[in-house]
Design an enzyme around this catalytic site. Structure first.
Site, PDB file in Angstrom:
ATOM      1  N   ARG A 227       0.839  -1.190   0.000  1.00 53.04           N
ATOM      2  CA  ARG A 227       0.000   0.000   0.000  1.00 53.04           C
ATOM      3  C   ARG A 227       0.877   1.245   0.000  1.00 53.04           C
ATOM      4  O   ARG A 227       1.927   1.298   0.636  1.00 53.04           O
ATOM      5  CB  ARG A 227      -0.950   0.003   1.214  1.00 53.04           C
ATOM      6  CG  ARG A 227      -2.127  -0.954   1.070  1.00 53.04           C
ATOM      7  CD  ARG A 227      -3.052  -0.503  -0.067  1.00 53.04           C
ATOM      8  NE  ARG A 227      -4.135  -1.431  -0.344  1.00 53.04           N
ATOM      9  CZ  ARG A 227      -4.098  -2.387  -1.260  1.00 53.04           C
ATOM     10  NH1 ARG A 227      -3.003  -2.566  -1.980  1.00 53.04           N
ATOM     11  NH2 ARG A 227      -5.137  -3.158  -1.474  1.00 53.04           N
ATOM     12  N   HIS A 275      -0.094   0.482  -9.977  1.00 51.16           N
ATOM     13  CA  HIS A 275      -0.875  -0.377  -9.081  1.00 51.16           C
ATOM     14  C   HIS A 275      -1.359  -1.614  -9.845  1.00 51.16           C
ATOM     15  O   HIS A 275      -2.547  -1.946  -9.860  1.00 51.16           O
ATOM     16  CB  HIS A 275      -2.064   0.388  -8.495  1.00 51.16           C
ATOM     17  CG  HIS A 275      -2.550  -0.221  -7.198  1.00 51.16           C
ATOM     18  ND1 HIS A 275      -3.072   0.538  -6.170  1.00 51.16           N
ATOM     19  CD2 HIS A 275      -2.597  -1.504  -6.761  1.00 51.16           C
ATOM     20  CE1 HIS A 275      -3.421  -0.250  -5.162  1.00 51.16           C
ATOM     21  NE2 HIS A 275      -3.141  -1.496  -5.505  1.00 51.16           N
TER      22      HIS A 275
END
Length: 312
Positions: A227, A275
């Site tokens: 993250r 991502h």
């Protein structure tokens, strides 16, 4: 009949419907915005970044499945019902994808690939020296399903592997385990290539700041596929500027998409991916969701049920 309420914005739903129906053609698969009425009967939500308040408007939802391993895109909804079960994605495709990404980037930093690419851009015939894999210390920060699969991919190359976890893990051959915050600095100090795979929680937010990143040996590389909130980006950039950190691979960022004007785009020794380290595959995800719906219907605990106290 099982009903699945699907939410994935700006992406075709057909492939997901087809994969669900390939396993169980009786499932009623309903894509947003056509979720119908809460009076239509019990249902399970299968979502990625649902609009705030949507889940609350459907009290017939018995559980929420996340399309990804992370659940912060669900928990950020201020109107999310407090007692609704949330299941993190843990399908085989996601694990395989993360293992591939970690292996690729560990090899890239081990063999100094960003340095070679930068030299190529300058038309510079530059040779670099790399240590044997057995002399390269890889540290996996976060040793859940994704971390353990990544370690399994690295083992055949004989890397010196360590893993850090919040809670104790079983002993295993070829992995040195570090547990708890009191062991974090020791773990960092023995790590030449750091792989961040931690979830987003209050405890992990900005965990890797200037001080902690400086605990890594000089010349270490940083990979983050967990993250974006894990790393203080300005602190990482400062250590890259000084040469203390040799390079980084970043798949996640504090704000996404990464601003097109952000300075880190122009770092020759940083690999940026959008991502996409481990994209959920419709075929394996369909099997995972249907398997866990069956567990819920049988009164069993589903795999990867969110622990709201831990945040993952």
């Amino acid at each position: 009949m099982t009903r699945i309420l699907f939410y994935l914005d700006d992406y075709p739903h057909d492939i997901w419907r087809e994969c669900i129906h390939a396993i169980d053609p009786t499932v009623e698969f309903i894509g947003n915005p056509d979720w119908g009425s809460p009076d239509d009967g019990d249902a399970y939500a299968f979502v990625w970044e649902p609009e705030p308040g949507l889940i609350k408007r459907y009290p017939n939802i018995k559980a929420v499945f996340s399309l990804g391993a992370g659940v912060d895109h669900i928990l950020c909804d201020p109107d999310l019902p407090a007692d609704i079960p949330i299941i993190r994605m843990g399908d085989e495709g996601l694990k395989e994808g993360m293992a591939e990404f970690v292996l690729m980037n560990v090899l890239m930093h081990h063999r100094k690939t960003p340095e070679l690419i930068a030299a190529q851009r300058q038309h510079h015939w530059k040779r670099v020296f790399s240590l044997a894999a057995k002399d390269v210390r890889v540290g996996i920060l976060g040793y859940g399903a994704l971390g353990s699969r990544a370690a399994a991919a690295l083992k055949p190359l004989a890397y010196d592997i360590a893993a850090w976890s919040r809670s104790p893990k079983p002993e295993e051959a070829g992995i040195s385990h570090f547990t708890g915050m009191e062991k974090l600095n020791e773990f960092l100090a023995r790590t030449d290539i750091l792989v961040g795979l931690l979830p987003s929680t209050k405890e992990t937010e900005n965990l890797l700041d200037f001080d902690r990143l400086s605990r890594l040996p000089e010349g270490a590389a940083v990979i983050n596929a967990g993250r974006g909130s894990l790393i203080v980006l300005d602190d990482l950039m400062a250590l890259l500027d000084s040469g203390y950190i040799s390079g980084a691979s970043l798949d996640v960022f504090p704000e996404e998409p990464l601003n097109e004007n952000h300075k880190i785009w122009d770092y020759d020794n940083v690999v940026i991916t959008p991502h996409s380290a481990a994209i959920t595959r419709p075929d394996t995800a369909a099997e995972y969701v249907l398997r866990n719906i069956k567990r819920l219907e049988n009164g069993e605990t589903p795999e990867n049920l969110l622990d709201t106290n831990l945040g993952y």
